[in-house]
Design an enzyme around this catalytic site. Structure first.
Site, PDB file in Angstrom:
ATOM      1  N   THR A 129       6.142   8.744   2.075  1.00  0.00           N
ATOM      2  CA  THR A 129       7.458   9.058   1.496  1.00  0.00           C
ATOM      3  C   THR A 129       8.126   7.768   1.024  1.00  0.00           C
ATOM      4  O   THR A 129       7.764   6.677   1.487  1.00  0.00           O
ATOM      5  CB  THR A 129       8.400   9.688   2.555  1.00  0.00           C
ATOM      6  OG1 THR A 129       8.479   8.794   3.668  1.00  0.00           O
ATOM      7  CG2 THR A 129       7.917  11.043   3.023  1.00  0.00           C
ATOM      8  N   SER A 131      11.639   6.063   1.529  1.00  0.00           N
ATOM      9  CA  SER A 131      12.722   6.246   2.503  1.00  0.00           C
ATOM     10  C   SER A 131      14.020   6.612   1.808  1.00  0.00           C
ATOM     11  O   SER A 131      14.202   6.369   0.612  1.00  0.00           O
ATOM     12  CB  SER A 131      12.941   4.955   3.297  1.00  0.00           C
ATOM     13  OG  SER A 131      11.762   4.570   3.938  1.00  0.00           O
ATOM     14  N   HIS A 136      17.112   2.236   3.429  1.00  0.00           N
ATOM     15  CA  HIS A 136      16.794   0.960   2.783  1.00  0.00           C
ATOM     16  C   HIS A 136      17.990   0.020   2.873  1.00  0.00           C
ATOM     17  O   HIS A 136      17.836  -1.183   3.130  1.00  0.00           O
ATOM     18  CB  HIS A 136      16.411   1.191   1.310  1.00  0.00           C
ATOM     19  CG  HIS A 136      15.010   1.705   1.144  1.00  0.00           C
ATOM     20  ND1 HIS A 136      14.646   2.598   0.164  1.00  0.00           N
ATOM     21  CD2 HIS A 136      13.876   1.449   1.843  1.00  0.00           C
ATOM     22  CE1 HIS A 136      13.340   2.857   0.261  1.00  0.00           C
ATOM     23  NE2 HIS A 136      12.867   2.171   1.270  1.00  0.00           N
ATOM     24  N   GLU A 185       0.121  -2.522   0.889  1.00  0.00           N
ATOM     25  CA  GLU A 185      -0.002  -1.061   0.999  1.00  0.00           C
ATOM     26  C   GLU A 185      -1.490  -0.733   1.131  1.00  0.00           C
ATOM     27  O   GLU A 185      -2.301  -1.305   0.416  1.00  0.00           O
ATOM     28  CB  GLU A 185       0.602  -0.439  -0.281  1.00  0.00           C
ATOM     29  CG  GLU A 185       0.306   1.014  -0.504  1.00  0.00           C
ATOM     30  CD  GLU A 185       0.758   1.922   0.639  1.00  0.00           C
ATOM     31  OE1 GLU A 185       1.937   1.883   1.031  1.00  0.00           O
ATOM     32  OE2 GLU A 185      -0.089   2.682   1.135  1.00  0.00           O
ATOM     33  N   ASP A 218      -4.698  -3.712   4.865  1.00  0.00           N
ATOM     34  CA  ASP A 218      -4.160  -3.187   6.124  1.00  0.00           C
ATOM     35  C   ASP A 218      -3.005  -4.080   6.572  1.00  0.00           C
ATOM     36  O   ASP A 218      -3.214  -5.205   7.050  1.00  0.00           O
ATOM     37  CB  ASP A 218      -5.268  -3.153   7.181  1.00  0.00           C
ATOM     38  CG  ASP A 218      -4.798  -2.459   8.450  1.00  0.00           C
ATOM     39  OD1 ASP A 218      -3.573  -2.264   8.623  1.00  0.00           O
ATOM     40  OD2 ASP A 218      -5.666  -2.101   9.277  1.00  0.00           O
ATOM     41  N   THR A 293      -0.915   3.286  10.220  1.00  0.00           N
ATOM     42  CA  THR A 293      -2.193   3.770  10.745  1.00  0.00           C
ATOM     43  C   THR A 293      -3.319   3.333   9.825  1.00  0.00           C
ATOM     44  O   THR A 293      -3.119   2.444   8.979  1.00  0.00           O
ATOM     45  CB  THR A 293      -2.114   5.314  10.872  1.00  0.00           C
ATOM     46  OG1 THR A 293      -3.320   5.800  11.433  1.00  0.00           O
ATOM     47  CG2 THR A 293      -1.881   6.004   9.539  1.00  0.00           C
TER      48      THR A 293
HETATM   49  N1  SAH Z   1       8.553   1.441   2.071  1.00  0.00           N
HETATM   50  C1  SAH Z   1       8.032   2.386   1.120  1.00  0.00           C
HETATM   51  C2  SAH Z   1       7.070   3.416   1.694  1.00  0.00           C
HETATM   52  C3  SAH Z   1       7.406   3.958   3.062  1.00  0.00           C
HETATM   53  S1  SAH Z   1       6.233   5.188   3.605  1.00  0.00           S
HETATM   54  C4  SAH Z   1       9.135   3.088   0.406  1.00  0.00           C
HETATM   55  O1  SAH Z   1      10.192   3.306   0.974  1.00  0.00           O
HETATM   56  O2  SAH Z   1       8.910   3.447  -0.749  1.00  0.00           O
HETATM   57  C5  SAH Z   1       5.148   4.151   4.550  1.00  0.00           C
HETATM   58  C6  SAH Z   1       4.051   3.521   3.749  1.00  0.00           C
HETATM   59  O3  SAH Z   1       3.238   2.784   4.649  1.00  0.00           O
HETATM   60  C7  SAH Z   1       3.131   4.505   3.041  1.00  0.00           C
HETATM   61  O4  SAH Z   1       3.065   4.171   1.682  1.00  0.00           O
HETATM   62  C8  SAH Z   1       1.790   4.310   3.736  1.00  0.00           C
HETATM   63  O5  SAH Z   1       0.692   4.515   2.867  1.00  0.00           O
HETATM   64  C9  SAH Z   1       1.896   2.880   4.215  1.00  0.00           C
HETATM   65  N2  SAH Z   1       1.034   2.510   5.345  1.00  0.00           N
HETATM   66  C10 SAH Z   1       0.768   3.214   6.469  1.00  0.00           C
HETATM   67  N3  SAH Z   1      -0.081   2.527   7.270  1.00  0.00           N
HETATM   68  C11 SAH Z   1      -0.366   1.356   6.629  1.00  0.00           C
HETATM   69  C12 SAH Z   1      -1.185   0.230   6.946  1.00  0.00           C
HETATM   70  N4  SAH Z   1      -1.913   0.156   8.049  1.00  0.00           N
HETATM   71  N5  SAH Z   1      -1.210  -0.799   6.072  1.00  0.00           N
HETATM   72  C13 SAH Z   1      -0.489  -0.747   4.911  1.00  0.00           C
HETATM   73  N6  SAH Z   1       0.284   0.298   4.557  1.00  0.00           N
HETATM   74  C14 SAH Z   1       0.357   1.345   5.410  1.00  0.00           C
END
Ligand code: SAH
Length: 302
Positions: A129, A131, A136, A185, A218, A293
């Site tokens: 999502t 946020s 933010h 990401e 990651d 994750t």
């Molecule tokens: N901050 C962003 C997205 C928030 S959602 C915004 O507000 O637009 C959380 C994001 O974390 C998702 O895009 C998901 O794919 C990413 N994410 C989850 N686990 C991750 C990991 N281990 N490493 C990098 N990104 C990850």
């Protein structure tokens, strides 16, 4: 729950007006509507069964809070980006600096579906999502002291790139200072989308001149090539704080990270490293975020 009881009436009343009600058998939590952190259907369906006495007490409290249940997460919404920011600011969620950063990034360039100027999270696909704007604004406010021109920032779980762009508007504000923001990401399609979003928002020069890097990887491992970071933000809830992020935090730096189990009790933690390298931690608020994750797990659950 007896159908005519106060909790039952409150529940029916709340369900009727709530834009995203939990399924039958699940309860509303104040965190769901008040904090407006990234929500998924799955997260809204947290089921707990408190005792009747506790439920009645909560219902009484909730009745007192009914106006805020309906208005908190959505009262800052607007018809345009400026109106959204005006309303956030009028509600004293954001400082002047946060406000002007949020004016410089039009949220519609980052939202995939739904109303970009609604103060709530929206799905961006891949189990992720964007946020809510007020969330933010809160995170920017918590990191504001670190977000000086020339600072280095890591945005973990950068998703749409919206918050990454907001960070960039703080730290790259002075041409002669080498501020840098890395958005990391783990879903490559989302990284690609964030690059496109930067272009839509007229910010491709930030990618071209290296002041912003949007990378796939990651985020639990941080991003060593640009470390240490004055500010690290994590946009997904970690079961525990990844040690690499503490290691990559600069002295005088701050890490803001949601911590807690997937779909369970999560807290937004503020972790500071002082000039001697000593680390302290406090909890800012209860939140609901998608999990930090591995990609396979995230995509399986979407
Ligand atoms: N901050 C962003 C997205 C928030 S959602 C915004 O507000 O637009 C959380 C994001 O974390 C998702 O895009 C998901 O794919 C990413 N994410 C989850 N686990 C991750 C990991 N281990 N490493 C990098 N990104 C990850």
């Amino acid at each position: 729950m007896p159908p005519g009881s106060a909790p039952a009436i409150l529940r029916r009343f709340t369900r009727a007006f709530h834009p995203n009600p939990p399924r039958d058998g699940a309860k509303f939590t104040s965190r769901t509507s008040v904090r407006g952190a990234p929500l998924t259907r799955q997260h809204l369906n947290i089921t707990r069964t408190p005792s009747n006495r506790l439920l009645t007490k909560r219902a009484a409290l909730a009745l007192l809070c009914v106006p805020s249940i309906f208005t908190m997460a959505w009262r800052s919404s607007g018809a345009t980006n400026d109106e959204l920011i005006d309303n956030l600011f009028a509600n004293e969620i954001a400082s002047d600096a946060v406000q002007s950063a949020m004016r410089s990034c039009d949220r519609k360039n980052y939202v995939v579906v739904g109303d970009a100027y609604q103060d709530s999270p929206q799905t961006i696909g891949y189990g992720a999502t964007i946020s809510a704007p007020h969330m933010h604004a809160h995170c920017l406010s918590m990191l504001e002291d670190q977000l000086v021109p020339g600072a280095r920032v890591l945005d973990v779980g950068s998703g749409t790139g919206y918050l990454t762009a907001l960070f960039a508007s703080f730290v790259t504000a002075e041409e002669n200072k080498d501020g840098v923001v890395v958005g990391i990401e783990h879903i490559p399609q989302l990284t690609a989308m964030s690059v496109e979003n930067f272009a839509k928002d007229g910010k491709e020069h930030m990618l071209a001149n290296g002041k912003v890097e949007l990378v796939t990887g990651d985020g639990r491992l941080g991003y060593p090539p640009r470390a240490p970071y004055d500010a690290i933000h994590v946009g997904a809830a970690a079961p525990s704080v990844p040690p690499a992020l503490i290691e990559q935090l600069a002295r005088g730096g701050r890490l803001v990270i949601p911590v807690g189990p997937e779909g369970g009790h999560q807290e937004l933690r503020v972790i500071d490293k002082d000039e001697n390298g000593a680390v302290t931690e406090r909890t800012a608020m209860g939140v609901i975020y998608v999990p930090l994750t591995d990609a396979e797990h995230q995509l399986k659950n979407r």
